[in-house]
Every structure is written in structure tokens, then in C-alpha cells.
Design a protein around this motif. Structure first.
Motif, PDB file in Angstrom:
ATOM      1  N   ALA A  23      30.624  21.355  34.216  1.00  0.00           N
ATOM      2  CA  ALA A  23      31.577  22.209  34.923  1.00  0.00           C
ATOM      3  C   ALA A  23      31.525  23.640  34.419  1.00  0.00           C
ATOM      4  CB  ALA A  23      32.988  21.646  34.771  1.00  0.00           C
ATOM      5  N   GLN A  24      31.107  23.853  33.190  1.00  0.00           N
ATOM      6  CA  GLN A  24      31.104  25.182  32.620  1.00  0.00           C
ATOM      7  C   GLN A  24      29.751  25.861  32.712  1.00  0.00           C
ATOM      8  OE1 GLN A  24      32.531  24.662  28.685  1.00  0.00           O
ATOM      9  NE2 GLN A  24      34.617  24.227  29.304  1.00  0.00           N
ATOM     10  N   SER A  25      28.764  25.182  33.269  1.00  0.00           N
ATOM     11  CA  SER A  25      27.450  25.810  33.349  1.00  0.00           C
ATOM     12  C   SER A  25      27.507  26.962  34.354  1.00  0.00           C
ATOM     13  CB  SER A  25      26.390  24.797  33.764  1.00  0.00           C
ATOM     14  OG  SER A  25      26.648  24.348  35.075  1.00  0.00           O
ATOM     15  N   PRO A  26      26.980  28.126  33.976  1.00  0.00           N
ATOM     16  CA  PRO A  26      27.041  29.277  34.881  1.00  0.00           C
ATOM     17  C   PRO A  26      26.099  29.095  36.061  1.00  0.00           C
ATOM     18  CG  PRO A  26      25.767  29.816  32.948  1.00  0.00           C
ATOM     19  CD  PRO A  26      26.319  28.449  32.727  1.00  0.00           C
ATOM     20  N   ARG A  27      26.519  29.551  37.191  1.00  0.00           N
ATOM     21  CA  ARG A  27      25.648  29.483  38.362  1.00  0.00           C
ATOM     22  C   ARG A  27      25.473  30.897  38.888  1.00  0.00           C
ATOM     23  NH1 ARG A  27      29.814  28.472  43.037  1.00  0.00           N
ATOM     24  NH2 ARG A  27      28.781  29.863  44.448  1.00  0.00           N
ATOM     25  N   ALA A  28      24.342  31.128  39.450  1.00  0.00           N
ATOM     26  CA  ALA A  28      24.046  32.456  39.980  1.00  0.00           C
ATOM     27  C   ALA A  28      24.934  32.715  41.190  1.00  0.00           C
ATOM     28  CB  ALA A  28      22.579  32.549  40.367  1.00  0.00           C
ATOM     29  N   LEU A  29      25.541  33.876  41.212  1.00  0.00           N
ATOM     30  CA  LEU A  29      26.439  34.235  42.303  1.00  0.00           C
ATOM     31  C   LEU A  29      25.926  35.517  42.939  1.00  0.00           C
ATOM     32  CD1 LEU A  29      29.113  33.533  43.722  1.00  0.00           C
ATOM     33  CD2 LEU A  29      30.253  35.025  42.111  1.00  0.00           C
ATOM     34  N   ARG A  30      25.591  35.417  44.193  1.00  0.00           N
ATOM     35  CA  ARG A  30      25.119  36.602  44.903  1.00  0.00           C
ATOM     36  C   ARG A  30      26.319  37.410  45.367  1.00  0.00           C
ATOM     37  NH1 ARG A  30      21.789  35.251  49.749  1.00  0.00           N
ATOM     38  NH2 ARG A  30      23.700  34.167  50.194  1.00  0.00           N
ATOM     39  N   LEU A  31      26.089  38.691  45.618  1.00  0.00           N
ATOM     40  CA  LEU A  31      27.168  39.571  46.060  1.00  0.00           C
ATOM     41  C   LEU A  31      27.727  39.102  47.395  1.00  0.00           C
ATOM     42  CD1 LEU A  31      28.870  42.090  45.709  1.00  0.00           C
ATOM     43  CD2 LEU A  31      27.047  43.388  46.798  1.00  0.00           C
ATOM     44  N   ALA A  32      26.850  38.701  48.302  1.00  0.00           N
ATOM     45  CA  ALA A  32      27.318  38.238  49.614  1.00  0.00           C
ATOM     46  C   ALA A  32      28.210  37.003  49.478  1.00  0.00           C
ATOM     47  CB  ALA A  32      26.127  37.932  50.518  1.00  0.00           C
ATOM     48  N   ALA A  38      35.811  35.926  48.536  1.00  0.00           N
ATOM     49  CA  ALA A  38      36.986  36.794  48.426  1.00  0.00           C
ATOM     50  C   ALA A  38      37.697  36.910  49.767  1.00  0.00           C
ATOM     51  CB  ALA A  38      36.564  38.167  47.922  1.00  0.00           C
ATOM     52  N   GLU A  39      36.947  37.008  50.856  1.00  0.00           N
ATOM     53  CA  GLU A  39      37.570  37.098  52.182  1.00  0.00           C
ATOM     54  C   GLU A  39      38.280  35.806  52.546  1.00  0.00           C
ATOM     55  OE1 GLU A  39      34.948  38.347  55.279  1.00  0.00           O
ATOM     56  OE2 GLU A  39      34.452  40.214  54.270  1.00  0.00           O
ATOM     57  N   SER A  41      39.570  33.561  50.473  1.00  0.00           N
ATOM     58  CA  SER A  41      40.711  33.239  49.618  1.00  0.00           C
ATOM     59  C   SER A  41      41.775  34.336  49.587  1.00  0.00           C
ATOM     60  CB  SER A  41      40.228  32.966  48.192  1.00  0.00           C
ATOM     61  OG  SER A  41      39.610  34.115  47.664  1.00  0.00           O
ATOM     62  N   ASN A  42      41.541  35.452  50.230  1.00  0.00           N
ATOM     63  CA  ASN A  42      42.508  36.545  50.245  1.00  0.00           C
ATOM     64  C   ASN A  42      43.470  36.333  51.410  1.00  0.00           C
ATOM     65  OD1 ASN A  42      43.925  38.919  50.290  1.00  0.00           O
ATOM     66  ND2 ASN A  42      42.139  40.236  50.130  1.00  0.00           N
ATOM     67  N   ALA A  43      44.724  36.085  51.103  1.00  0.00           N
ATOM     68  CA  ALA A  43      45.714  35.795  52.147  1.00  0.00           C
ATOM     69  C   ALA A  43      45.922  36.992  53.070  1.00  0.00           C
ATOM     70  CB  ALA A  43      47.033  35.392  51.511  1.00  0.00           C
ATOM     71  N   ASP A  44      45.884  38.207  52.533  1.00  0.00           N
ATOM     72  CA  ASP A  44      46.073  39.394  53.371  1.00  0.00           C
ATOM     73  C   ASP A  44      44.933  39.542  54.378  1.00  0.00           C
ATOM     74  OD1 ASP A  44      48.438  40.080  52.149  1.00  0.00           O
ATOM     75  OD2 ASP A  44      47.450  41.340  50.639  1.00  0.00           O
ATOM     76  N   ALA A  45      43.706  39.248  53.955  1.00  0.00           N
ATOM     77  CA  ALA A  45      42.565  39.356  54.861  1.00  0.00           C
ATOM     78  C   ALA A  45      42.640  38.302  55.958  1.00  0.00           C
ATOM     79  CB  ALA A  45      41.256  39.223  54.088  1.00  0.00           C
ATOM     80  N   VAL A  46      43.059  37.099  55.602  1.00  0.00           N
ATOM     81  CA  VAL A  46      43.199  36.033  56.603  1.00  0.00           C
ATOM     82  C   VAL A  46      44.288  36.391  57.608  1.00  0.00           C
ATOM     83  CG1 VAL A  46      43.858  33.617  56.924  1.00  0.00           C
ATOM     84  CG2 VAL A  46      42.317  34.246  55.070  1.00  0.00           C
ATOM     85  N   LEU A  47      45.403  36.909  57.114  1.00  0.00           N
ATOM     86  CA  LEU A  47      46.510  37.297  57.993  1.00  0.00           C
ATOM     87  C   LEU A  47      46.099  38.446  58.914  1.00  0.00           C
ATOM     88  CD1 LEU A  47      49.440  36.672  58.646  1.00  0.00           C
ATOM     89  CD2 LEU A  47      50.093  38.375  56.963  1.00  0.00           C
ATOM     90  N   ALA A  48      45.356  39.416  58.387  1.00  0.00           N
ATOM     91  CA  ALA A  48      44.884  40.529  59.211  1.00  0.00           C
ATOM     92  C   ALA A  48      43.932  40.040  60.290  1.00  0.00           C
ATOM     93  CB  ALA A  48      44.212  41.575  58.338  1.00  0.00           C
ATOM     94  N   SER A  49      43.102  39.074  59.952  1.00  0.00           N
ATOM     95  CA  SER A  49      42.179  38.510  60.943  1.00  0.00           C
ATOM     96  C   SER A  49      42.950  37.810  62.065  1.00  0.00           C
ATOM     97  CB  SER A  49      41.244  37.520  60.256  1.00  0.00           C
ATOM     98  OG  SER A  49      40.470  36.845  61.205  1.00  0.00           O
ATOM     99  N   LEU A  50      44.021  37.096  61.703  1.00  0.00           N
ATOM    100  CA  LEU A  50      44.829  36.424  62.727  1.00  0.00           C
ATOM    101  C   LEU A  50      45.548  37.435  63.620  1.00  0.00           C
ATOM    102  CD1 LEU A  50      46.333  33.508  60.635  1.00  0.00           C
ATOM    103  CD2 LEU A  50      44.503  33.390  62.310  1.00  0.00           C
ATOM    104  N   HIS A  51      46.037  38.524  63.030  1.00  0.00           N
ATOM    105  CA  HIS A  51      46.688  39.559  63.832  1.00  0.00           C
ATOM    106  C   HIS A  51      45.683  40.216  64.771  1.00  0.00           C
ATOM    107  CE1 HIS A  51      50.722  39.542  62.305  1.00  0.00           C
ATOM    108  NE2 HIS A  51      50.300  39.606  61.051  1.00  0.00           N
ATOM    109  N   ASP A  52      44.456  40.395  64.307  1.00  0.00           N
ATOM    110  CA  ASP A  52      43.412  40.988  65.137  1.00  0.00           C
ATOM    111  C   ASP A  52      43.113  40.085  66.334  1.00  0.00           C
ATOM    112  OD1 ASP A  52      41.368  42.905  65.765  1.00  0.00           O
ATOM    113  OD2 ASP A  52      39.904  41.442  65.040  1.00  0.00           O
ATOM    114  N   ASP A  53      42.988  38.771  66.075  1.00  0.00           N
ATOM    115  CA  ASP A  53      42.745  37.824  67.167  1.00  0.00           C
ATOM    116  C   ASP A  53      43.895  37.833  68.163  1.00  0.00           C
ATOM    117  OD1 ASP A  53      40.380  37.128  65.982  1.00  0.00           O
ATOM    118  OD2 ASP A  53      41.151  35.287  65.070  1.00  0.00           O
ATOM    119  N   SER A  54      45.120  37.908  67.664  1.00  0.00           N
ATOM    120  CA  SER A  54      46.294  37.921  68.533  1.00  0.00           C
ATOM    121  C   SER A  54      46.323  39.185  69.386  1.00  0.00           C
ATOM    122  CB  SER A  54      47.558  37.828  67.683  1.00  0.00           C
ATOM    123  OG  SER A  54      48.689  37.927  68.493  1.00  0.00           O
ATOM    124  N   ALA A  55      45.987  40.320  68.793  1.00  0.00           N
ATOM    125  CA  ALA A  55      45.987  41.581  69.545  1.00  0.00           C
ATOM    126  C   ALA A  55      44.924  41.562  70.638  1.00  0.00           C
ATOM    127  CB  ALA A  55      45.753  42.745  68.598  1.00  0.00           C
TER     128      ALA A  55
END
Length: 80
Positions: A23-32, A38-39, A41-55
Motif C-alpha cells: 500500500a505504501q509503494s510509490p506509483r508514478a503519477l502523471r500530471l494529467a 483533482a477535478e 474529487s473537488n466538490a466545487d468543480a463538480v457543482l460548477a459542472s452541474l450548474h453549467d449543464d443546467s444552464a
């Protein structure tokens, strides 16, 4: 500590230690990948996406033509 509990503890440690190391072994993480996570797991980004779809949906509804209606009022002469 009696021999039975000592052997049980040794067996548990033999199972848990490899799992903890894996579980502690490091894994390579790409920027993408990091940005995608981050997108998601970010509640604000998810909420903004839902508002965009609604608009967008509200804009489509506002641009749509209304359904035709027919009204009949008794006692009112019809106009040709």
C-alpha cells in the motif's frame, strides 16, 4: 505470552506486513492523472459542472418553440 498466541500473532504479522508494504509503494503519477483526480474529487468543480449543464438545458428550453394550443370559449363567435 503462550506459544499458541505467539504463533497466531506471527501469522497475522506475516499477512499484514506485505499488505502494508504494497500500500505504501510509490506509483508514478502523471500530471494529467493528477488533474483528473483533482477535478473528480473537488466538490466545487463538480457543482460548477452541474450548474453549467443546467444552464445549457435552460437555454435549450428557452429557445424551443412552444407547443400550439387550442382554446374554445363557449358563447364567443369564431373568427375566420
Amino acid at each position: 505470552m503462550n506459544p499458541r498466541s505467539r504463533s497466531l500473532l506471527a501469522a497475522l504479522l506475516a499477512l499484514v506486513v506485505p499488505l502494508a508494504g504494497a500500500a505504501q509503494s510509490p506509483r508514478a503519477l502523471r500530471l494529467a492523472d493528477a488533474l483528473d483526480e483533482a477535478e473528480r474529487s473537488n466538490a466545487d468543480a463538480v457543482l460548477a459542472s452541474l450548474h453549467d449543464d443546467s444552464a445549457r438545458a435552460e437555454r435549450r428550453i428557452a429557445a424551443a418553440l412552444p407547443n400550439p394550443t387550442l382554446a374554445a370559449v363557449p358563447g364567443l363567435p369564431s373568427q375566420y
